[in-house]
Motif scaffolding. Structure first.
Motif, PDB file in Angstrom:
ATOM      1  N   GLU A   1     -14.534   2.399  -1.276  1.00  0.00           N
ATOM      2  CA  GLU A   1     -13.225   2.261  -1.922  1.00  0.00           C
ATOM      3  C   GLU A   1     -12.671   3.642  -2.276  1.00  0.00           C
ATOM      4  O   GLU A   1     -11.540   3.978  -1.912  1.00  0.00           O
ATOM      5  CB  GLU A   1     -13.340   1.384  -3.180  1.00  0.00           C
ATOM      6  N   ASP A   2     -13.470   4.415  -2.980  1.00  0.00           N
ATOM      7  CA  ASP A   2     -13.041   5.702  -3.535  1.00  0.00           C
ATOM      8  C   ASP A   2     -13.649   6.853  -2.744  1.00  0.00           C
ATOM      9  O   ASP A   2     -14.739   7.275  -3.043  1.00  0.00           O
ATOM     10  CB  ASP A   2     -13.461   5.764  -5.005  1.00  0.00           C
ATOM     11  N   ASP A   3     -13.047   7.426  -1.742  1.00  0.00           N
ATOM     12  CA  ASP A   3     -11.710   7.078  -1.338  1.00  0.00           C
ATOM     13  C   ASP A   3     -11.706   6.804   0.175  1.00  0.00           C
ATOM     14  O   ASP A   3     -10.717   7.015   0.844  1.00  0.00           O
ATOM     15  CB  ASP A   3     -10.767   8.219  -1.729  1.00  0.00           C
ATOM     16  N   GLY A   4     -12.887   6.300   0.633  1.00  0.00           N
ATOM     17  CA  GLY A   4     -12.996   5.956   2.053  1.00  0.00           C
ATOM     18  C   GLY A   4     -11.957   4.940   2.484  1.00  0.00           C
ATOM     19  O   GLY A   4     -11.525   4.927   3.638  1.00  0.00           O
TER      20      GLY A   4
ATOM     21  N   PRO B   1      -3.560   6.510  -1.665  1.00  0.00           N
ATOM     22  CA  PRO B   1      -4.297   5.253  -1.889  1.00  0.00           C
ATOM     23  C   PRO B   1      -5.626   5.550  -2.582  1.00  0.00           C
ATOM     24  O   PRO B   1      -6.629   5.788  -1.929  1.00  0.00           O
ATOM     25  CB  PRO B   1      -4.514   4.700  -0.470  1.00  0.00           C
ATOM     26  N   ASP B   2      -5.623   5.567  -3.898  1.00  0.00           N
ATOM     27  CA  ASP B   2      -6.831   5.954  -4.635  1.00  0.00           C
ATOM     28  C   ASP B   2      -7.017   5.130  -5.905  1.00  0.00           C
ATOM     29  O   ASP B   2      -7.904   5.389  -6.705  1.00  0.00           O
ATOM     30  CB  ASP B   2      -6.771   7.455  -4.976  1.00  0.00           C
ATOM     31  N   ALA B   3      -6.124   4.136  -6.114  1.00  0.00           N
ATOM     32  CA  ALA B   3      -6.242   3.219  -7.255  1.00  0.00           C
ATOM     33  C   ALA B   3      -5.256   2.109  -6.971  1.00  0.00           C
ATOM     34  O   ALA B   3      -4.333   2.283  -6.165  1.00  0.00           O
ATOM     35  CB  ALA B   3      -5.895   3.916  -8.573  1.00  0.00           C
TER      36      ALA B   3
ATOM     37  N   ALA C   1      -5.890  11.229   1.553  1.00  0.00           N
ATOM     38  CA  ALA C   1      -7.195  10.599   1.341  1.00  0.00           C
ATOM     39  C   ALA C   1      -8.181  11.680   0.938  1.00  0.00           C
ATOM     40  O   ALA C   1      -8.308  12.684   1.635  1.00  0.00           O
ATOM     41  CB  ALA C   1      -7.663   9.918   2.621  1.00  0.00           C
ATOM     42  N   HIS C   2      -8.875  11.487  -0.181  1.00  0.00           N
ATOM     43  CA  HIS C   2      -9.896  12.497  -0.499  1.00  0.00           C
ATOM     44  C   HIS C   2     -11.226  12.073   0.111  1.00  0.00           C
ATOM     45  O   HIS C   2     -11.589  10.887   0.107  1.00  0.00           O
ATOM     46  CB  HIS C   2      -9.975  12.794  -1.993  1.00  0.00           C
ATOM     47  N   ILE C   3     -11.926  13.055   0.696  1.00  0.00           N
ATOM     48  CA  ILE C   3     -13.127  12.737   1.471  1.00  0.00           C
ATOM     49  C   ILE C   3     -14.408  13.004   0.687  1.00  0.00           C
ATOM     50  O   ILE C   3     -15.498  12.725   1.176  1.00  0.00           O
ATOM     51  CB  ILE C   3     -13.145  13.485   2.826  1.00  0.00           C
TER      52      ILE C   3
ATOM     53  N   ASP D   1     -12.721  17.835  -2.736  1.00  0.00           N
ATOM     54  CA  ASP D   1     -12.772  18.255  -4.142  1.00  0.00           C
ATOM     55  C   ASP D   1     -11.895  17.458  -5.115  1.00  0.00           C
ATOM     56  O   ASP D   1     -11.500  17.974  -6.146  1.00  0.00           O
ATOM     57  CB  ASP D   1     -12.383  19.754  -4.243  1.00  0.00           C
ATOM     58  N   GLU D   2     -11.603  16.194  -4.809  1.00  0.00           N
ATOM     59  CA  GLU D   2     -10.776  15.431  -5.760  1.00  0.00           C
ATOM     60  C   GLU D   2     -11.547  15.113  -7.027  1.00  0.00           C
ATOM     61  O   GLU D   2     -10.996  15.128  -8.116  1.00  0.00           O
ATOM     62  CB  GLU D   2     -10.273  14.137  -5.113  1.00  0.00           C
ATOM     63  N   GLU D   3     -12.845  14.837  -6.860  1.00  0.00           N
ATOM     64  CA  GLU D   3     -13.618  14.351  -8.013  1.00  0.00           C
ATOM     65  C   GLU D   3     -13.898  15.452  -9.034  1.00  0.00           C
ATOM     66  O   GLU D   3     -14.257  15.154 -10.168  1.00  0.00           O
ATOM     67  CB  GLU D   3     -14.948  13.736  -7.543  1.00  0.00           C
ATOM     68  N   THR D   4     -13.752  16.706  -8.631  1.00  0.00           N
ATOM     69  CA  THR D   4     -14.053  17.779  -9.583  1.00  0.00           C
ATOM     70  C   THR D   4     -12.888  18.759  -9.713  1.00  0.00           C
ATOM     71  O   THR D   4     -13.081  19.958  -9.878  1.00  0.00           O
ATOM     72  CB  THR D   4     -15.365  18.518  -9.203  1.00  0.00           C
TER      73      THR D   4
HETATM   74 ZN    ZN Z   1     -10.788   8.689  -5.886  1.00  0.00          ZN
END
Ligand code: ZN
Length: 412
Positions: A125-128, A189-191, A92-94, A159-162
């Motif tokens: 949702e993304d990514d809670g 679980p991210d999409a 899970a990315h925080i 740091d998933e988004e960047t």
């Molecule tokens: Zn995401």
């Protein structure tokens, strides 16, 4: 409709999910690359929460001077299974992206508004969604005293988004998962899709490049004394567009869309006034290439075309490669993890799972590059990054049930 969670437990679980959301969504966790303080504060809350579930939380923080506390936090925790040589990791990315224009939000983005089945907020949702799903699965196992067939691991990453440099890539490069021994399966679980059938098992190569066309600036009334870089740039970029379509004709129906794509996107302003012939033209390209082709093929095509075009027109066309990322091998559908998890979806959801590849990039690519089987899956309406981002409690309950079913009935 759930197979493992009984109806008495559903409300209890929903209350837990909402209370957990309310603990961490209000604490912004935005990357310094996007102007934020990083994820440290949110990570502290989640670490505490893992401990309150009775789990041992291990920190593997990446140093980053720009962020609060000078770190980008990553946290690992585990619930032991009957066999300890296999682990299903839920990643899970925080971090989240900023909320964007607040005027577009019906409800305040950081206060978690629950209306019937719907939960609204930036990052729910993304990514809670992955965070609450993983925690609820662990809580269920711990409180009921049930041992899953294999270990359940939770990996909370920054740091998933960047780009994941301080997040999952940092963990994988340090070999952190190998510390636990045995084999490792990864669920990200991210999409996903509203019926839970979409399972992402592959991605495309990604290439970003810049085309710089140089001519000669002059007065617009005397074009013959210069060389119009804008016109030549248009000509060259269209030629490149056509060549790409002719040379990259492979079709693979596993992917959405089923072909390689190469799109001109950003265009830099050339000149501030109308009555000057521009001397420079700059266009950017975003390419998503099926893994059966190589990134090098696209670069070579662009460079050879640029050379020929420059010699024929007197313009000077340069191709700058700004970044690229190899997709790695697709996750095999016949791996025991994927076969078992697809069965769990089939049996808990009554849908036929659709394994697909996508053009977008997720953290799963870094896992695949290291040879780990990784799938991206959850149940959602795909509202990530939008104003009024939301998810549904019923989706989360279904996902928890499918994961528990896999861990208790299918995992081998
Ligand atoms: Zn995401």
């Amino acid at each position: 409709m759930t197979r493992i969670i009984n109806s008495n437990d559903i409300q209890y679980m929903k209350n837990y999910i909402i209370s957990l959301y309310k603990k961490f969504i209000p604490i912004k966790a935005i990357s310094p690359d996007l102007g934020g303080d990083g994820e440290a504060e949110r990570a502290d809350i989640l670490e505490k929460e893992l401990r309150s579930l009775g789990l041992v939380a291990r920190r593997v923080d990446a140093p980053d001077k720009r962020a609060k506390k000078g770190i980008r936090p990553n946290i690992l925790a585990m619930v032991n299974g009957e066999r300890k040589d296999k682990t299903l990791w839920i990643v899970a990315h925080i971090d989240t992206v900023p909320e964007g224009d607040p005027a577009l939000w019906k409800y305040p983005p950081y206060s978690v508004t629950v209306i019937d089945d719907y939960v609204y907020g930036r990052g729910v949702e993304d990514d809670g969604q992955a965070v609450v799903t993983a925690f609820a699965v662990a809580k269920y196992l711990v409180e009921k005293g049930i041992r899953p067939r294999i270990n359940l691991g939770i990996a909370l990453v920054s740091d998933e988004e960047t780009g994941s440099r301080y997040g999952l890539r940092y963990l994988v490069d340090k070999g952190v998962f190998n510390d636990y021994g045995g084999s490792h399966y990864f669920l990200v679980p991210d999409a996903g899709s509203p019926d839970g059938s979409k399972v992402i098992v592959a991605e495309k190569h990604i290439l970003h490049m810049r085309v710089v066309t140089k001519g000669k600036q002059t007065h617009a009334s005397m074009p013959h004394t210069g060389l119009n870089a804008h016109r030549l740039g248009m000509m060259f970029n269209l030629e490149l567009d056509k060549a790409f379509r002719e040379k990259f004709t492979e079709y693979d129906e596993v992917y959405e869309p089923p072909v390689s794509t190469c799109e001109p996107t950003r265009k830099e302003e050339n000149i501030g006034n109308i009555n000057t012939i521009p001397g420079t033209d700059v266009v950017y390209w975003d390419c998503r290439i099926l893994p059966k082709r190589e990134i090098r093929d696209v670069i070579e095509l662009a460079k050879s075309l640029a050379f020929k075009f420059s010699s024929a027109t007197g313009a000077h066309v340069d191709i700058d490669v700004l970044g690229y990322d190899d997709a790695g091998e697709p996750t095999r559908l016949d791996s025991p993890f994927v076969a078992g998890f697809l069965d769990a979806i089939r049996e808990t959801r009554g849908v036929e799972p659709r394994p697909i590849g996508i053009g977008g990039g997720t953290v799963a690519r870094y896992l695949r590059k290291h040879g780990y089987p990784a799938i991206v899956w959850m149940t959602c309406d795909e509202t990530a990054h939008q104003p009024n981002e939301y998810t549904r409690l019923s989706y989360i309950i279904s996902d928890i049930d499918t994961i528990l079913y896999y861990l208790l009935k299918k995992a081998t």
